[in-house]
Design a protein around this motif. Sequence first.
Motif, PDB file in Angstrom:
ATOM      1  N   PRO D  99     -32.356 -20.939  14.166  1.00  0.00           N
ATOM      2  CA  PRO D  99     -32.597 -22.387  14.045  1.00  0.00           C
ATOM      3  C   PRO D  99     -34.026 -22.769  14.363  1.00  0.00           C
ATOM      4  O   PRO D  99     -34.482 -23.853  14.011  1.00  0.00           O
ATOM      5  N   ALA D 100     -34.702 -21.861  14.992  1.00  0.00           N
ATOM      6  CA  ALA D 100     -36.090 -22.169  15.339  1.00  0.00           C
ATOM      7  C   ALA D 100     -37.024 -22.046  14.148  1.00  0.00           C
ATOM      8  O   ALA D 100     -38.118 -22.584  14.135  1.00  0.00           O
ATOM      9  N   THR D 101     -36.586 -21.324  13.117  1.00  0.00           N
ATOM     10  CA  THR D 101     -37.418 -21.174  11.926  1.00  0.00           C
ATOM     11  C   THR D 101     -37.797 -22.541  11.386  1.00  0.00           C
ATOM     12  O   THR D 101     -36.930 -23.388  11.189  1.00  0.00           O
ATOM     13  N   PRO D 102     -39.069 -22.736  11.139  1.00  0.00           N
ATOM     14  CA  PRO D 102     -39.453 -24.031  10.560  1.00  0.00           C
ATOM     15  C   PRO D 102     -38.798 -24.185   9.193  1.00  0.00           C
ATOM     16  O   PRO D 102     -38.717 -23.224   8.422  1.00  0.00           O
ATOM     17  N   LEU D 103     -38.338 -25.386   8.887  1.00  0.00           N
ATOM     18  CA  LEU D 103     -37.656 -25.650   7.624  1.00  0.00           C
ATOM     19  C   LEU D 103     -38.486 -25.209   6.434  1.00  0.00           C
ATOM     20  O   LEU D 103     -38.005 -24.545   5.521  1.00  0.00           O
ATOM     21  N   THR D 108     -39.247 -22.229   1.634  1.00  0.00           N
ATOM     22  CA  THR D 108     -40.183 -21.431   0.840  1.00  0.00           C
ATOM     23  C   THR D 108     -39.626 -20.044   0.567  1.00  0.00           C
ATOM     24  O   THR D 108     -39.616 -19.565  -0.575  1.00  0.00           O
ATOM     25  N   ALA D 109     -39.137 -19.428   1.615  1.00  0.00           N
ATOM     26  CA  ALA D 109     -38.595 -18.079   1.452  1.00  0.00           C
ATOM     27  C   ALA D 109     -37.428 -18.082   0.478  1.00  0.00           C
ATOM     28  O   ALA D 109     -37.365 -17.278  -0.462  1.00  0.00           O
ATOM     29  N   ALA D 110     -36.519 -19.016   0.680  1.00  0.00           N
ATOM     30  CA  ALA D 110     -35.329 -19.065  -0.171  1.00  0.00           C
ATOM     31  C   ALA D 110     -35.710 -19.315  -1.627  1.00  0.00           C
ATOM     32  O   ALA D 110     -35.276 -18.602  -2.534  1.00  0.00           O
ATOM     33  N   THR D 157     -26.498 -24.900   7.218  1.00  0.00           N
ATOM     34  CA  THR D 157     -25.818 -25.199   8.480  1.00  0.00           C
ATOM     35  C   THR D 157     -26.706 -25.182   9.720  1.00  0.00           C
ATOM     36  O   THR D 157     -26.712 -26.152  10.486  1.00  0.00           O
ATOM     37  N   PRO D 158     -27.448 -24.113   9.939  1.00  0.00           N
ATOM     38  CA  PRO D 158     -28.200 -24.083  11.190  1.00  0.00           C
ATOM     39  C   PRO D 158     -29.193 -25.237  11.320  1.00  0.00           C
ATOM     40  O   PRO D 158     -29.561 -25.611  12.429  1.00  0.00           O
TER      41      PRO D 158
END
Lengths: 215, 215, 215, 215
Positions: D99-103, D108-110, D157-158
């Motif tokens: 959840p800490a991953t910046p949105l 971008t990755a997805a 979700t996260p």
Amino acid sequence: MPDKTEKPGKQQAADERPVRRQARGERRIAQLLEAAASVFCTTGYTAASTNAIAREAGVSPGTLYQFFPNKEAIAIELGSRLMHRMRETYGEALAPLDPATPLEEAVTAAVDRFIDFNCRNPVFFALMHGPDIPGRMTEEHDALHATLITRVETLLTPFVPGMPTAEVNRVAQVCVGIYKAGLELVLAHEGAEREAYVQELKNVLVRYLGALVVD
Amino acid sequence: MPDKTEKPGKQQAADERPVRRQARGERRIAQLLEAAASVFCTTGYTAASTNAIAREAGVSPGTLYQFFPNKEAIAIELGSRLMHRMRETYGEALAPLDPATPLEEAVTAAVDRFIDFNCRNPVFFALMHGPDIPGRMTEEHDALHATLITRVETLLTPFVPGMPTAEVNRVAQVCVGIYKAGLELVLAHEGAEREAYVQELKNVLVRYLGALVVD
Amino acid sequence: MPDKTEKPGKQQAADERPVRRQARGERRIAQLLEAAASVFCTTGYTAASTNAIAREAGVSPGTLYQFFPNKEAIAIELGSRLMHRMRETYGEALAPLDPATPLEEAVTAAVDRFIDFNCRNPVFFALMHGPDIPGRMTEEHDALHATLITRVETLLTPFVPGMPTAEVNRVAQVCVGIYKAGLELVLAHEGAEREAYVQELKNVLVRYLGALVVD
Amino acid sequence: MPDKTEKPGKQQAADERPVRRQARGERRIAQLLEAAASVFCTTGYTAASTNAIAREAGVSPGTLYQFFPNKEAIAIELGSRLMHRMRETYGEALAPLDPATPLEEAVTAAVDRFIDFNCRNPVFFALMHGPDIPGRMTEEHDALHATLITRVETLLTPFVPGMPTAEVNRVAQVCVGIYKAGLELVLAHEGAEREAYVQELKNVLVRYLGALVVD
DNA sequence: GATGAATGAGGATTCATTCAT
DNA sequence: TATGAATGAATCCTCATTCAT
């Protein structure tokens, strides 16, 4: 598209593997071509419809299209088979004749054979008759016509030794034209009258060519 | 329903009252026939559609059917008018020739005229070309053909005095056949080649008929 | 092909002569377009058949082809009429907005209107949905799409004064894409859920564009 | 009749006996699916014909129906395999992110991965593009779509801990819709322009989701 | 399993002709 | 007369699917 390389029967035994069980298809093709011949004769090439051909053959339209992509392909195949049959039946007529053969004899023989063949295979006439309009020939037509012309050129050559190619071609065109016209008349009559027309056709050709030969 | 009795020309003479409202109608008819000629030339008789003719004439389909009951009637009238024009233009060719005229001269004159006329009126060819099938002739075709045959018989007669009618007719049929075939070749070529074919056509006819005359 | 220049009624009185009695035809065209709309909605554009459209309109196939040369022409005309109607109904939405208008308000108004229009004219969606394959667009599609893009560009411009044309175009493409996607979801739901999706659509656009504007 | 129980993969695990004769069959299936992919890409799903697929695969239509009961089944299996491959290739993307991953980073990755995958497997697009009509989804479509939605929900979700399921689903639907729309634009362009569209797509998603997350 | 033949309804489109206005 | 709308059967051709071998 019919597979020419695959005559059923003998060859099947030899070619154990490559193409299998085209027996049914080969029969269908023959059936369809026969039906097409019949329809072409009855209604003429232009007016003949693929559905009518299929109906005559007792198959569904789809089946027809499994073997031929369109009407013209049918005509082409039909024409090609006719030429084959002709060559098989009267093959000798093609062999360059002995130049000593009198012209009249040669013409008589050729006309008799062609006429005979055409009477036995009336489709031939229908196929020779192109869709109305002078310049525009269909592929089917072209093929048949070209073959005919070539044959006549071959027959002609020994009789007109020095004639330039272009002229031979022209004379051949004229002869084929005359023949077609004569054939139409012959087919339009019966019995004695038909015979009389056959004789006239021979006369026309003999006299036309006679002058060229003597010259 | 279109009124068949309104055929222009001959009938008018018999019918005492000239009927004036036909002025416009006459023009329409001419317009339509011209359009038909154009369409027949472009697509051939069989493929020509009445709608296309109407469109080419710039009128509605309904209007066309006000003057002609169907496609064939158009062809018939067109053919008949062509024959008229031909007679008007080359009328003398019909007059029984002086039997002293050399055959070659007569044939040359006739062929030149016919060919000239056909080149000027290319519809003629389209109309002569019947819908493919030998025995079955359409009415239109029949009419044109019969007229042609009669003309040729007339031209022929002085040259073959004693010949029985049936035979004269046959010879005429053959001549017309030859002519049609020749015409097709002539129209299919241009320039010098066309001229060469015209010459061949003359040769064929002269030699064919020459033998009959001398005989 | 429908004659756009000939709205029946008032104009007929003014234009005493030129074109007459297209009343019936005009009605038929409307009928056919309505039927087409219905069929397109039910089966989608690709799967829709001209015969089905004619059937739905209660006319024969021939009648359809009197007015439209093919399926695409129907779609084009339908699309064009839809755009017309849209312009008439929500014309003001096109007027370059007062740049002072808050973006959210503008987007909300535009989306509400578009959605409303699309719900009233569900064909629109079917027409926007091109035949599956990315690069290849049908003419019909292209026209509709281009018009849409232009409209959105117009709406956009006042909000992004300095943006280069190419970028404006890109943003418009993106907006239209988003709108289409949103519309699909909206149409797929009903009642409160539908409303919720409408709101999401607005959110997406406002947030996307908001960043561009502020920036 | 084709045997539905022979679906490869999952079911095989349950079924104790692996069945060997499937070696050849498996290859056939792969062959057919590859061919189907190619045809779907070229002509789109709706216009693709089973015969064309069989031809492309170099087998007879009958063979195709030995493995798939109908066109849709092909699409379903193709879609399912694509999802598999996707999971295999980018599996990690599925794992609930920290959840800490910046949105922005996550999106971008997805997007990069999805786009990359779609560019490598252009069929995917064709399959996502349903037969035009909003409510009515084909089974094939449904399956693919549902899987996609689920994936996105998982990814989502996260970032939106407290959000009710229904809403999460709605947001996922919106994201997938946006993605599809973006993909269409991306695939329709090349080079720098394509890149620009990819960036826009990311922007749209980041801004849309950003607001939800912060909230 | 594999093949290719077979089906037949359905697709778009055309056309000679008739009808209402 | 003239128009253009209307017809409906017929055209060629395709396609998903099934069957015999």
